[in-house]
Scaffold this motif. Structure first.
Motif, mmCIF file in Angstrom:
data_model
loop_
_atom_site.group_PDB
_atom_site.id
_atom_site.type_symbol
_atom_site.label_atom_id
_atom_site.label_comp_id
_atom_site.label_asym_id
_atom_site.label_seq_id
_atom_site.Cartn_x
_atom_site.Cartn_y
_atom_site.Cartn_z
ATOM 1 N N VAL A 34 0.851 -1.198 0.000
ATOM 2 C CA VAL A 34 0.000 0.000 0.000
ATOM 3 C C VAL A 34 0.881 1.239 0.000
ATOM 4 N N GLY A 35 0.749 2.021 -1.042
ATOM 5 C CA GLY A 35 1.593 3.213 -1.119
ATOM 6 C C GLY A 35 1.075 4.151 -2.173
ATOM 7 N N LEU A 36 1.987 4.909 -2.756
ATOM 8 C CA LEU A 36 1.592 5.850 -3.797
ATOM 9 C C LEU A 36 0.959 5.120 -4.969
ATOM 10 N N TYR A 118 12.220 7.725 -8.705
ATOM 11 C CA TYR A 118 11.114 8.661 -8.959
ATOM 12 C C TYR A 118 10.059 8.622 -7.850
ATOM 13 N N TYR A 119 9.964 7.463 -7.212
ATOM 14 C CA TYR A 119 8.992 7.309 -6.131
ATOM 15 C C TYR A 119 9.265 8.329 -5.034
ATOM 16 N N SER A 120 10.543 8.516 -4.761
ATOM 17 C CA SER A 120 10.935 9.446 -3.709
ATOM 18 C C SER A 120 10.564 10.885 -4.075
ATOM 19 N N LEU A 242 1.486 -4.445 -5.945
ATOM 20 C CA LEU A 242 1.702 -5.521 -4.981
ATOM 21 C C LEU A 242 3.169 -5.617 -4.562
ATOM 22 N N SER A 243 3.995 -4.741 -5.088
ATOM 23 C CA SER A 243 5.442 -4.746 -4.790
ATOM 24 C C SER A 243 6.140 -6.020 -5.244
ATOM 25 N N ILE A 244 5.580 -6.701 -6.245
ATOM 26 C CA ILE A 244 6.202 -7.967 -6.625
ATOM 27 C C ILE A 244 7.078 -7.834 -7.871
ATOM 28 N N GLY A 247 11.926 -8.375 -6.130
ATOM 29 C CA GLY A 247 12.766 -8.814 -5.025
ATOM 30 C C GLY A 247 12.375 -8.287 -3.649
ATOM 31 N N ALA A 248 11.502 -7.267 -3.609
ATOM 32 C CA ALA A 248 11.156 -6.707 -2.298
ATOM 33 C C ALA A 248 10.485 -7.765 -1.429
ATOM 34 N N ILE A 249 9.496 -8.434 -2.018
ATOM 35 C CA ILE A 249 8.752 -9.425 -1.249
ATOM 36 C C ILE A 249 9.638 -10.643 -0.961
ATOM 37 N N THR A 333 6.701 3.463 3.991
ATOM 38 C CA THR A 333 6.797 2.013 4.210
ATOM 39 C C THR A 333 6.975 1.253 2.894
ATOM 40 N N SER A 334 6.565 1.874 1.777
ATOM 41 C CA SER A 334 6.812 1.234 0.483
ATOM 42 C C SER A 334 8.250 1.449 0.050
ATOM 43 N N ALA A 335 8.759 2.632 0.300
ATOM 44 C CA ALA A 335 10.125 2.944 -0.101
ATOM 45 C C ALA A 335 11.109 2.001 0.587
ATOM 46 N N GLY A 337 10.699 -1.106 1.158
ATOM 47 C CA GLY A 337 10.753 -2.338 0.374
ATOM 48 C C GLY A 337 11.561 -2.169 -0.897
ATOM 49 N N LEU A 338 11.567 -0.946 -1.420
ATOM 50 C CA LEU A 338 12.327 -0.700 -2.641
ATOM 51 C C LEU A 338 13.829 -0.653 -2.368
ATOM 52 N N LEU A 339 14.179 -0.214 -1.184
ATOM 53 C CA LEU A 339 15.596 -0.074 -0.847
ATOM 54 C C LEU A 339 16.194 -1.357 -0.274
HETATM 55 N N1 PHE Z 1 3.674 -1.215 -3.984
HETATM 56 C C1 PHE Z 1 4.155 0.110 -3.773
HETATM 57 C C2 PHE Z 1 3.016 1.078 -4.082
HETATM 58 O O1 PHE Z 1 1.974 0.667 -4.539
HETATM 59 C C3 PHE Z 1 5.371 0.416 -4.608
HETATM 60 C C4 PHE Z 1 6.449 -0.590 -4.472
HETATM 61 C C5 PHE Z 1 6.854 -1.344 -5.545
HETATM 62 C C6 PHE Z 1 7.046 -0.828 -3.229
HETATM 63 C C7 PHE Z 1 7.825 -2.311 -5.426
HETATM 64 C C8 PHE Z 1 8.021 -1.787 -3.084
HETATM 65 C C9 PHE Z 1 8.394 -2.529 -4.170
HETATM 66 O O2 PHE Z 1 3.143 2.246 -3.857
#
Ligand code: PHE
Length: 459
Positions: A34-36, A118-120, A242-244, A247-249, A333-335, A337-339
Motif C-alpha cells: 500500500v503506497g503511492l 522517482y517514487y521518492s 503488490l510490490s512484486i 525482489g522486495a517481497i 513504508t513502500s520505499a 521495500g524498494l531499498l
Molecule cells: N507497492 C508500492 C506502491 O503501490 C510500490 C512498491 C513497488 C514498493 C515495489 C516496493 C516494491 O506504492
C-alpha cells in the motif's frame, strides 16, 4: 559450505533477523504494497486508460497473476533466506538448474533502485503537501487555483529537491536501523489509519461528488478505449502495486518464520491492497467529474482533486493534513521495500554495515532522482521515447522490468523448483496447491509474454 547448507534448507537462518510474528510480516508486506501506487498512481493511469475496462484487466492481473507470483516470491525468499540475488543463485543451483538465476535478483535490485528514484520525488510532493495543508492553502480555492498551486510547486525544482532529499533521508534512516527495529514500528498503525480516512473521504465523495458518474467510469468496461499498451499498463500496475517481481517481497520473505502460512498472508495483503486502490478511485473520480476535471490528467490528478475537495469541506485543513501525513507514511513504508533488496545485497556480498550500505545506495538513488525532479521543471521539454525522464523510468520499470521479473519468478517457482520444495513451503499439495501451480506454470508466463509482445508490436 554452500552445499552443506543447501542440503539442509530448514536450518538456514537470515543474517538480518526475523519478523517477530506473522502479523508483523503481514503488516510489513501490506505496508510495502500500500503506497503511492494505490492512491496516486492507480487513479491516474486508470483515468488515462479509459477507466472500466482497464480496472477489469487490472483486477484480473492482480488476482490471477499477481497473487500467485507473490506467493512464489515469498516461498523463494523463505527457502533461500538471503538477499534476492544470493537466494536466486543458491536455489538455482539447489534445484538442479543454474546459478545464473541470480540475474533475476540483479534485475530486481536495479528495478528497485530505478523505481525509488522517482517514487521518492512523488513522495516528496506528498511531504510538501503536508505543509500546504497545515498552512490552509487549499481553503476556498477554485479548481484553477489548485491546479496552479500544483504546477507552480512541481515546476520549482528547488522546493521539490528539498522534499525529495528529506524523504530519501527518512527512508535511509529506517533501513539503516534494520529489519525489526525500523520496519515494524512504521507499519503498525499506518494501514488501518489510512483505511479509516479513505472511508471518511468516500462519505464525502458520495455526498458531494458526482458519485454515480465516478462509479460508472470505473466499473463500466468500454473495451474500445483499451489498447494493448493499456493492458500492459494494467499488468505493470498490478505488479507495482503488490510490490512484486523485483525482489522486495522475496527479501521480506527471507525474514519469515517457518510456520507462517504463505497463502493466508498473500490473500490478506492482496485484499487490503486492492481494497485501498478501489477506494481511492471511488473517492477521486466522483470529485473529478463534479469539478469538471479531466480523468486523463496524469500524475497531478490526486494532488489536484483531493486538495480541491479539502478546500471545500468543513474541517478541511485538518483532514488534508492527516491525509497527506498518512500518504507520506504509506509511501515511506513502500520505499523501505524498494531499498531493502539492494541494501541486503551490499551487506551480504560486500560486507558493508547496514548503515554504510544504506547511505551508499540511498545516495545513488537520491542522485538519480534529479532526473525526475527536473522532468516537471527545467527538463519538462526534454522528451524522448515515452516522454520525459520520469515517464521513461516509469515505463521501463513498470511495463518492462516488472513483467520480465514476473515471468522469471513464475517460471522459476513453477518449472525449476521441484514439486516437493514448493509444496513443502506452501504447506499443501491439495487442490489449492494444484491451482497455484497451474497459474505459475501456464497462465502467468503465457499471459505476461502475450501482453508484452502485443504491446511492443511483435504479435
Ligand atoms: N507497492 C508500492 C506502491 O503501490 C510500490 C512498491 C513497488 C514498493 C515495489 C516496493 C516494491 O506504492
Amino acid at each position: 559450505m554452500l552445499s552443506q547448507e543447501a542440503s539442509n534448507p530448514g536450518r538456514r537462518i537470515s543474517l538480518h533477523g526475523n519478523w517477530s510474528s506473522r502479523t508483523t510480516f503481514i503488516l510489513a508486506v501490506t505496508g510495502s504494497a500500500v503506497g503511492l501506487g494505490n492512491i496516486w498512481k492507480f487513479p491516474y493511469i486508470a483515468g488515462q486508460n479509459g477507466g472500466g475496462a482497464f480496472v477489469l484487466v487490472y483486477l484480473f492481473c492482480v488476482f490471477l497473476i499477481g497473487m500467485p507470483v507473490m506467493m512464489s516470491e515469498i516461498l523463494i525468499g523463505r527457502r533461500g533466506r538471503r538477499n534476492p540475488v544470493a537466494t536466486m543463485e543458491l536455489l538455482g543451483e539447489e534445484e538442479g538448474s543454474s546459478r545464473r538465476w541470480k540475474w533475476v535478483g540483479v534485475l530486481g535490485v536495479i528495478a528497485g533502485i530505478l523505481i525509488l528514484s522517482y517514487y521518492s520525488v512523488i513522495a516528496g510532493w506528498t511531504l510538501a503537501y503536508v505543509e500546504k495543508s497545515v498552512t490552509g492553502q487549499f481553503v476556498g480555492a477554485s479548481a484553477e487555483e489548485i491546479g496552479r498551486l500544483f504546477s507552480d510547486f512541481t515546476g520549482n525544482w528547488v522546493s521539490v529537491s528539498i522534499a525529495h532529499t528529506l524523504f530519501m533521508a527518512l527512508t535511509v534512516v529506517v533501513i539503516a536501523r534494520g529489519v525489526e527495529r525500523g520496519l515494524e514500528q512504521a507499519v503498525r498503525f499506518m494501514v488501518p489509519a489510512l483505511l479509516v480516512l479513505m472511508l471518511a473521504l468516500l462519505g464525502y465523495a458520495i455526498s458531494f461528488g458526482s458519485f454515480s458518474e465516478g462509479v460508472s467510469f470505473m466499473f463500466t468496461p468500454d473495451f474500445g478505449a483499451l489498447t494493448w499498451d493499456g493492458v500492459l499498463a494494467a499488468m505493470g500496475q498490478a505488479f507495482f502495486t503488490l510490490s512484486i517481481s523485483m525482489g522486495a517481497i522475496m527479501a521480506y520473505g527471507a525474514y519469515l518464520p517457518e510456520e507462517t502460512s504463505i497463502t493466508g498472508a498473500s490473500i490478506a495483503v492482496v485484499i487490503a491492497d486492492t481494497g485501498i486502490a478501489i477506494l481511492a478511485g471511488l473517492v477521486i473520480f466522483p470529485l473529478v467529474f463534479a469539478n469538471g476535471l479531466d480523468p486523463a490528467d496524469g500524475p497531478g490528478l490526486v494532488f489536484v482533486t483531493l486538495p480541491l475537495a479539502f478546500g471545500q469541506m468543513a474541517g478541511g485543513t485538518f483532514f488534508a493534513t492527516i491525509f497527506f501525513v498518512l500518504l507520506t507514511f504509506a509511501a515511506w513504508t513502500s520505499a523501505l521495500g524498494l531499498l531493502e533488496p539492494a541494501v541486503a545485497w551490499l551487506v551480504e556480498r560486500h560486507y558493508r554495515s547496514r548503515l554504510q550500505a544504506s547511505i551508499m545506495v540511498g545516495g545513488l538513488i537520491w542522485l538519480l532522482g534529479f532526473g525526475s525532479v527536473l522532468s516537471f521543471s527545467t527538463l519538462a521539454d526534454f522528451r524522448f521515447w515515452r516522454g520525459t525522464i520520469f515517464d521513461n523510468v516509469d515505463y521501463l520499470t513498470s511495463n518492462i522490468m516488472l513483467p520480465l521479473g514476473g515471468i522469471c519468478i513464475a517460471v522459476f517457482a513453477g518449472w525449476v523448483m521441484c514439486r516437493n520444495s514448493t509444496s513443502e513451503e506452501l504447506g499443501s499439495s491439495g487442490t489449492g496447491y494444484k491451482f497455484w501451480r497451474f497459474l505459475v506454470r501456464y497462465l502467468a508466463p503465457v499471459a505476461i509474454m502475450f501482453v508484452f509482445f502485443q504491446a511492443i508490436g511483435l504479435l
